[in-house]
Design an enzyme around this catalytic site. Structure first.
Site, PDB file in Angstrom:
ATOM      1  N   ASP A 164       1.160  -1.208  -0.103  1.00 15.53           N
ATOM      2  CA  ASP A 164      -0.037  -0.392  -0.129  1.00 15.53           C
ATOM      3  C   ASP A 164       1.001   1.538  -0.062  1.00 15.53           C
ATOM      4  O   ASP A 164       1.949   1.139   0.804  1.00 15.53           O
ATOM      5  CB  ASP A 164      -0.588  -0.315   1.133  1.00 15.53           C
ATOM      6  CG  ASP A 164      -1.751   0.347   1.099  1.00 15.53           C
ATOM      7  OD1 ASP A 164      -3.054   0.640   0.972  1.00 15.53           O
ATOM      8  OD2 ASP A 164      -1.757   2.318   1.053  1.00 15.53           O
TER       9      ASP A 164
ATOM     10  N   HIS B 229      -9.794  -5.364  -3.014  1.00 13.93           N
ATOM     11  CA  HIS B 229      -8.961  -5.665  -2.684  1.00 13.93           C
ATOM     12  C   HIS B 229      -8.474  -6.162  -1.525  1.00 13.93           C
ATOM     13  O   HIS B 229     -10.073  -5.201  -0.982  1.00 13.93           O
ATOM     14  CB  HIS B 229      -7.732  -4.057  -2.606  1.00 13.93           C
ATOM     15  CG  HIS B 229      -8.390  -3.191  -2.226  1.00 13.93           C
ATOM     16  ND1 HIS B 229      -9.627  -1.799  -3.211  1.00 13.93           N
ATOM     17  CD2 HIS B 229      -8.381  -2.534  -1.645  1.00 13.93           C
ATOM     18  CE1 HIS B 229      -9.608  -1.265  -2.547  1.00 13.93           C
ATOM     19  NE2 HIS B 229      -9.487  -1.391  -1.093  1.00 13.93           N
TER      20      HIS B 229
HETATM   21  P1  5GP Z   1      -9.940   1.304  -0.170  1.00 11.16           P
HETATM   22  O1  5GP Z   1     -10.380   2.826   0.981  1.00 11.16           O
HETATM   23  O2  5GP Z   1     -10.268   0.944  -1.395  1.00 11.16           O
HETATM   24  O3  5GP Z   1     -10.012   0.435   0.739  1.00 11.16           O
HETATM   25  O4  5GP Z   1      -8.706   0.745   0.449  1.00 11.16           O
HETATM   26  C1  5GP Z   1      -7.912   1.783  -0.911  1.00 11.16           C
HETATM   27  C2  5GP Z   1      -5.568   1.649  -0.440  1.00 11.16           C
HETATM   28  O5  5GP Z   1      -5.325   1.784  -1.873  1.00 11.16           O
HETATM   29  C3  5GP Z   1      -6.005   2.949   0.261  1.00 11.16           C
HETATM   30  O6  5GP Z   1      -5.310   2.082   1.702  1.00 11.16           O
HETATM   31  C4  5GP Z   1      -4.614   3.703  -0.871  1.00 11.16           C
HETATM   32  O7  5GP Z   1      -3.902   4.023   0.164  1.00 11.16           O
HETATM   33  C5  5GP Z   1      -4.232   2.376  -1.443  1.00 11.16           C
HETATM   34  N1  5GP Z   1      -3.966   3.529  -2.859  1.00 11.16           N
HETATM   35  C6  5GP Z   1      -4.748   3.570  -3.548  1.00 11.16           C
HETATM   36  N2  5GP Z   1      -4.112   4.523  -4.607  1.00 11.16           N
HETATM   37  C7  5GP Z   1      -2.377   3.282  -4.450  1.00 11.16           C
HETATM   38  C8  5GP Z   1      -1.661   3.527  -5.620  1.00 11.16           C
HETATM   39  O8  5GP Z   1      -1.611   3.877  -7.183  1.00 11.16           O
HETATM   40  N3  5GP Z   1      -0.858   2.536  -5.222  1.00 11.16           N
HETATM   41  C9  5GP Z   1      -0.570   2.176  -4.324  1.00 11.16           C
HETATM   42  N4  5GP Z   1       0.772   1.009  -3.976  1.00 11.16           N
HETATM   43  N5  5GP Z   1      -1.821   2.112  -3.153  1.00 11.16           N
HETATM   44  C10 5GP Z   1      -2.705   2.470  -3.346  1.00 11.16           C
END
Ligand code: 5GP
Ligand code: ZN
Length: 118
Positions: free
Chosen positions: A28, A95
């Site tokens: 992440d 994810h």
């Molecule tokens: P959600 O809130 O959708 O469950 O989690 C999305 C996750 O994706 C977040 O923890 C955020 O830090 C991560 N994330 C968002 N954009 C990117 C990216 O471009 N690269 C990586 N490695 N992680 C990302």
């Protein structure tokens, strides 16, 4: 195309930790624990709501391999998938967050003061 599909295609860089034909695991970008890995299907699936039992039966051993690789099987870990608006999903590509490497907190998850769920 969504941001995780771009990572799958190599159009956006990511720190990959593990992959096979169907799934990818990468760090992440904004880690909330010493180990914070995102595990995704390479195929675009919006959320856990759209995950089939077949997909789950294949991604489960993939996740457990990563757990073992980072020796979290002995230490413990947390596996989270946020779904939709109220679940806090920001990236609309299924994810699983694999979190570990320290004793994790279990904080209050809402500012809702309602007692109806107690
Ligand atoms: P959600 O809130 O959708 O469950 O989690 C999305 C996750 O994706 C977040 O923890 C955020 O830090 C991560 N994330 C968002 N954009 C990117 C990216 O471009 N690269 C990586 N490695 N992680 C990302
Ligand atoms: Zn996608």
């Amino acid at each position: 195309m969504c941001i995780f599909c771009k990572i799958v295609k190599g159009e956006i860089p990511a720190n990959k930790v593990y992959e096979n034909d169907e799934f990818l695991a990468f760090n992440d970008i904004n880690p909330k624990a010493p180990i914070h890995i995102l595990i995704i299907p390479k195929k675009h699936i919006e959320s856990f709501q759209n995950a089939t039992p077949e997909l789950m039966s294949k991604i489960t051993p993939f996740i457990k391999e990563i757990v073992k690789k980072f020796e979290l099987d002995k230490r413990g870990y947390r596996l989270i998938t946020n779904v939709g608006e109220e679940g806090g999903q920001e990236v609309m590509h299924l994810h699983f967050h694999l979190l570990g490497g320290t004793k994790l907190l279990w904080p209050k998850l809402t500012t809702d003061e309602s007692k109806k769920y107690i």
